[in-house]
Every structure is written in structure tokens, then in C-alpha cells.
Write a protein that holds these residues in place. Sequence first.
Motif, PDB file in Angstrom:
ATOM      1  N   ASP A 169       0.811  -1.214   0.000  1.00  0.00           N
ATOM      2  CA  ASP A 169       0.000   0.000   0.000  1.00  0.00           C
ATOM      3  C   ASP A 169       0.848   1.270   0.000  1.00  0.00           C
ATOM      4  O   ASP A 169       0.531   2.238  -0.691  1.00  0.00           O
ATOM      5  CB  ASP A 169      -0.930   0.003   1.221  1.00  0.00           C
ATOM      6  CG  ASP A 169      -2.371   0.309   0.832  1.00  0.00           C
ATOM      7  OD1 ASP A 169      -2.617   0.617  -0.349  1.00  0.00           O
ATOM      8  OD2 ASP A 169      -3.238   0.238   1.716  1.00  0.00           O
ATOM      9  N   ALA A 170       1.915   1.302   0.796  1.00  0.00           N
ATOM     10  CA  ALA A 170       2.752   2.501   0.841  1.00  0.00           C
ATOM     11  C   ALA A 170       3.486   2.698  -0.488  1.00  0.00           C
ATOM     12  O   ALA A 170       3.635   3.827  -0.969  1.00  0.00           O
ATOM     13  CB  ALA A 170       3.749   2.410   1.996  1.00  0.00           C
ATOM     14  N   TRP A 171       3.943   1.603  -1.077  1.00  0.00           N
ATOM     15  CA  TRP A 171       4.594   1.649  -2.392  1.00  0.00           C
ATOM     16  C   TRP A 171       3.637   2.194  -3.449  1.00  0.00           C
ATOM     17  O   TRP A 171       3.992   3.057  -4.248  1.00  0.00           O
ATOM     18  CB  TRP A 171       5.050   0.246  -2.752  1.00  0.00           C
ATOM     19  CG  TRP A 171       5.425  -0.041  -4.173  1.00  0.00           C
ATOM     20  CD1 TRP A 171       4.614  -0.591  -5.130  1.00  0.00           C
ATOM     21  CD2 TRP A 171       6.703   0.145  -4.808  1.00  0.00           C
ATOM     22  NE1 TRP A 171       5.306  -0.753  -6.307  1.00  0.00           N
ATOM     23  CE2 TRP A 171       6.588  -0.310  -6.143  1.00  0.00           C
ATOM     24  CE3 TRP A 171       7.930   0.640  -4.387  1.00  0.00           C
ATOM     25  CZ2 TRP A 171       7.652  -0.286  -7.049  1.00  0.00           C
ATOM     26  CZ3 TRP A 171       8.993   0.669  -5.292  1.00  0.00           C
ATOM     27  CH2 TRP A 171       8.852   0.210  -6.596  1.00  0.00           C
ATOM     28  N   ASN A 172       2.397   1.697  -3.448  1.00  0.00           N
ATOM     29  CA  ASN A 172       1.409   2.159  -4.416  1.00  0.00           C
ATOM     30  C   ASN A 172       1.132   3.652  -4.250  1.00  0.00           C
ATOM     31  O   ASN A 172       1.055   4.398  -5.232  1.00  0.00           O
ATOM     32  CB  ASN A 172       0.114   1.372  -4.258  1.00  0.00           C
ATOM     33  CG  ASN A 172       0.287  -0.122  -4.531  1.00  0.00           C
ATOM     34  OD1 ASN A 172       1.230  -0.531  -5.205  1.00  0.00           O
ATOM     35  ND2 ASN A 172      -0.603  -0.936  -4.010  1.00  0.00           N
ATOM     36  N   HIS A 173       0.991   4.086  -3.003  1.00  0.00           N
ATOM     37  CA  HIS A 173       0.754   5.508  -2.742  1.00  0.00           C
ATOM     38  C   HIS A 173       1.954   6.356  -3.168  1.00  0.00           C
ATOM     39  O   HIS A 173       1.779   7.466  -3.665  1.00  0.00           O
ATOM     40  CB  HIS A 173       0.454   5.737  -1.261  1.00  0.00           C
ATOM     41  CG  HIS A 173      -0.974   5.494  -0.904  1.00  0.00           C
ATOM     42  ND1 HIS A 173      -1.472   4.239  -0.641  1.00  0.00           N
ATOM     43  CD2 HIS A 173      -2.026   6.353  -0.762  1.00  0.00           C
ATOM     44  CE1 HIS A 173      -2.774   4.326  -0.355  1.00  0.00           C
ATOM     45  NE2 HIS A 173      -3.128   5.595  -0.424  1.00  0.00           N
ATOM     46  N   TYR A 174       3.142   5.839  -2.941  1.00  0.00           N
ATOM     47  CA  TYR A 174       4.343   6.581  -3.350  1.00  0.00           C
ATOM     48  C   TYR A 174       4.300   6.915  -4.835  1.00  0.00           C
ATOM     49  O   TYR A 174       4.543   8.064  -5.239  1.00  0.00           O
ATOM     50  CB  TYR A 174       5.602   5.776  -3.021  1.00  0.00           C
ATOM     51  CG  TYR A 174       6.801   6.125  -3.871  1.00  0.00           C
ATOM     52  CD1 TYR A 174       7.393   7.387  -3.792  1.00  0.00           C
ATOM     53  CD2 TYR A 174       7.338   5.210  -4.775  1.00  0.00           C
ATOM     54  CE1 TYR A 174       8.490   7.716  -4.586  1.00  0.00           C
ATOM     55  CE2 TYR A 174       8.434   5.529  -5.561  1.00  0.00           C
ATOM     56  CZ  TYR A 174       9.001   6.785  -5.468  1.00  0.00           C
ATOM     57  OH  TYR A 174      10.076   7.122  -6.251  1.00  0.00           O
TER      58      TYR A 174
END
Length: 564
Positions: free
Chosen positions: A124-129
Motif C-alpha cells: 500500500d505505501a509503495w502504491n501511494h508513493y
Amino acid sequence: MLSPINAKHGIRFSGDVGKLIENLQNNWLVSVPETNPSIISVFRERDRKPYRRLLPWSGEFAGKYITGAYYIYKITRDERLCRVILDFSDQLIECQDSDGYLGCFKKESRMTGKNSYDEPGTWDAWNHYHIMYGLYLWFTETKNEKYLEAVEKTASMFLGTFYNGKKRLKDIGSTETNLAALHIFAVLYGQTGKKEYLDFALEIAKDVESEEGGGYISCMDSGNEFYQCRKPRWESLHVIMGIDALGRVTGEEKYRDVAEKIVYSILRTDVHNTGGFSTREQAVGTPFDNGAVELCCVIAFNALAAEVYRRKPATALADFLEISYYNAVMGSYSPSGRWSAYNTPMDGEKVANYNEIGFQSRAGSPDLNCCSANSGRGLGQLSEWAFLTDNEKLYINFYDPCSFETEDGTKISIGGDYPHGSAVTVSAECITPVTLMLHIPEWSKNTFINGEKVTGGEYFAYPCSAGVNNIKIEFDFSLRFELGHGDYEGKRCVFSGPVLFGCDLSENDLDLDSLPCVTDGDFEGVLPEYCPKSRKILLRLKNGLILSDFYRLGSSGSRYRTWI
């Protein structure tokens, strides 16, 4: 630090580079929202049952798509592309939840690293990045505050979820991906000066050095190579971009030089003859392993190398970026621009990514995967290193025929037949005097500028006066060879200029598994030959073997070899 030029009307490439960029734009980028509509619907429908079976990285596609389109737009300035991407970005922002969440997972899975028991985890954090970075880039282009506001709203969601007595970002797992948020938070601090973004970035940096992280700072400080780090996968290069950005905004020594050390380490150990980084999606310590060379890996490393180059210009990096672009990058695409490959090996075949990694396809997105979503950035990153300025000098690193005008009114026109012809003309029409820093590749041992021999592997400073200045450059396109080792012991590959050549079945009636031995005499007097009909650059050897440039090599589906 050098900055990419801001070409008033774009950069008009007239050769194969321009044609491929145009085809990618028209045959892929502008069609994505219509041909693969689930790229946006996965966000709209994330809390509706039945839930979609998503990949951990499904949310990255939208971010990679708008990021790649930004870099292509910097070259083409195409109004239709701009309209499509801004409309798509507006739809994406409409999917943002009240708390700033802009992912594709149901509420109970958000920012947890976990999904239901029968589904994979979440990045999720990677996608948001990737989404945050893409929206930020379009803010820098349009100056429309709504894009920055959306990024900051998501940043607030991060701030409310991690650290300050709450869980740490490393706790959601997959640290080689999820810790990439470091990059956008360092960038946001540089943009806004808000201390909370710097504090958050510094906490992520602690996670990077934890047992769960890659430990890249301590690994480089210990004199190791990148492949010896705990997590030498390609995704971690975005984490390292974050360390590099943190070094820029803080000036702290422990962050500042990490990216530079890693780039040169990878160049020593893990860049193939094509200029492509990665073997089976990571660094392994040798470039002579013919494992998969993934396009996403090539793009991430070249992005990092360009960042390091702009901070500390070195002709070695300019040499690498040029060779990689003409071979590993362009060679990963169908000349139609309609598709790119997941894997573009030294020896093998080029297969469309939606065939080779078809497991990533979903209903409503038959063509979408990590590499297809990222493909615009591969070609578009040329805008980040080809033509640069320090507000006093203009750096020219790329000699493909083109023309552009800078913000201060300097008009540059590059003519000739590069990269298959050695003669190049550079015309600079200047309102005020400017110095051109002409990149002379290390491989060009005998280079002449206006008849005067100059040194390869350096920049040649050419002072231009107000008015029209004409420069003639003659590069040394003598064939040069690289010897193979390991699996390629006893073999070699051949270059002319920045172009790698190889053998495929489309030009040769033979058994590819039983190629004839090639001697020095077979190359005697051989020069690159451009064929307008096939648009290939060929080397016709004395023994009858025909070698083709890597961009077109295997483009018809033929199997090929670059090690002979």
C-alpha cells in the motif's frame, strides 16, 4: 546541480527516437484509460463486494502511468496527451477518501500489509508513493495546487498512521517497496519546507537501516557492493532515490553520497552489455548471467543514475545513459510503441509483457502490468539527462537529430545520421552568448570538432556568441569489442558508436545455435549501414553473417544473440 532544459515547444526528434516516442504516446499512453479502464475503477470500487482479487502492487499502475506520461509530455508537449492525463488525474483525485487514502484496498486492509487470508499481501505505501510522485510531477508542470493538495492530503494520512507512538512503516512488511515513501516525503519537504515531512522521512531512514530494511547506508559505508546488501532488488532503488533526496534537502554527509556509491557499484557489477540493469529483478554480482532483464529494473536504475549525474556530472554516467537508452531501453519496445517487453535479455527473444507476465492481467485491464504501466517513463526519462543547464552553460549529452528552443530563446538544432552515422552538426542560435558543454563519449577515441581533435571521456566547452554558431563533430565509429566471461567465456559482442549489434534469424538463414566463429578479419573495413526500408542498422560481415542494431534485433519475434 544541473536541471533539465524546459523546451518551449518540446524537443522535436526527427529520427527513430522521435518515431518511437510518438508511437508510444499515440498507440499506448493516450488509449490506456479507455482500453484498460480498471486502472481507475479499482480505486472507485475498492469497498464494494465482492472484492476484487488484486495484486499487492495493483495500486501502482495509476501512479506509474501518470509519471511516465509526464516525462513523455516534457519531450512532446502534446496537447492531447496532456488532456488525457489531467482528466485521468482528476478522476484519480476524486477517488481519494476523506482521510487521504488513495489506494485500492478495502478499509480493513488499508496500510496493514495484509489482505484476506486467501489473497496476497499489500504494498500500500509503495502504491501511494507512485501516485503521490506522479501527481507531484504534474503539479510542477501545471502549477495547479489541487495536485499538490491531494499529495499533501495523502501525506497527512501517512503522518496519522505511522510513528510518534504508532506502528512503524517497516511493520507492514515488504520494506524494499513500502519504504520508497521516503522519496516523496523528502521531495515534499524540499517543496514546502514543512518540518513534519522531514521528520517523517528521517524515521523512514531509520527503518531502512533496521534489520528488516536494506541497510544501504551501512552497506556502502562498509565498502561493500550493492549486490551484497540485504535487499538488492530493483524496487529498493526507489528507496535509494529517497536517501539521495534526503541528502539534498539536509546536506547530511551520511545520506548524500549513498546513491552515488550504489550507482557506480551497480555499473561495476550488474549492468549487461545492453546497458540494462538487473538479473532476475535484482543485482547478483555479475553481468554475464542471462537471467531476465526486467524493464522496470532498467527504468529505476536509469532514473537513479540520472539523479546522481545531475548532482555530479560525469561523462561516464552520460556514456552509460546513452548506451542504455539506445539498447536496453529502446530495445525493450516494439517499434510500434504499442507494447514493451518485461524481459529484454542479452540472448533470447522479446516477448510482450502482457504475454510473459500475463498473470498480472485482470478483468478490465488486459494489457496492464508493472512494466506496461511504467513504459512511458523508460522512453521519457531522456528528458532528464539529454539536455541540461546550470543557468550558465548548456550541456548536450545526446546527438540524435532534433531541435528545441530553451526558455531564454537559445535555439539548438542537431543534424546528421547519429547513431548510425559519425558526422554530427550542432547549430546554436543565441540571443546572448552561451557555452555549450559537448559530451564526448569515452568510446570515441578520435573525435574532431571543427577539424580539431578533442579528448574522449570529457566535456568540450564550446563558447557560442550571440547569433548563429555552427559546429561540426566527427565521432569515431570504429568497431569495438567486449569480451565475455562466465557463461560467455570465449565469446564477444560488438558496438559501433553507442549501438550494440547482434544476430537474429530475420537477417540470416542459419542455425542460431551453431553460429560460425567470427574472426577479426570478418570485421575488417565493415561500417554501419542504415537500411531505410527496414529502419535497421546493419553490419555485413565478410563471412556472410549480418548483425543488426539491438533496438530492431528480434523485433519480428526472431530469436537473437549478442554474444558471438
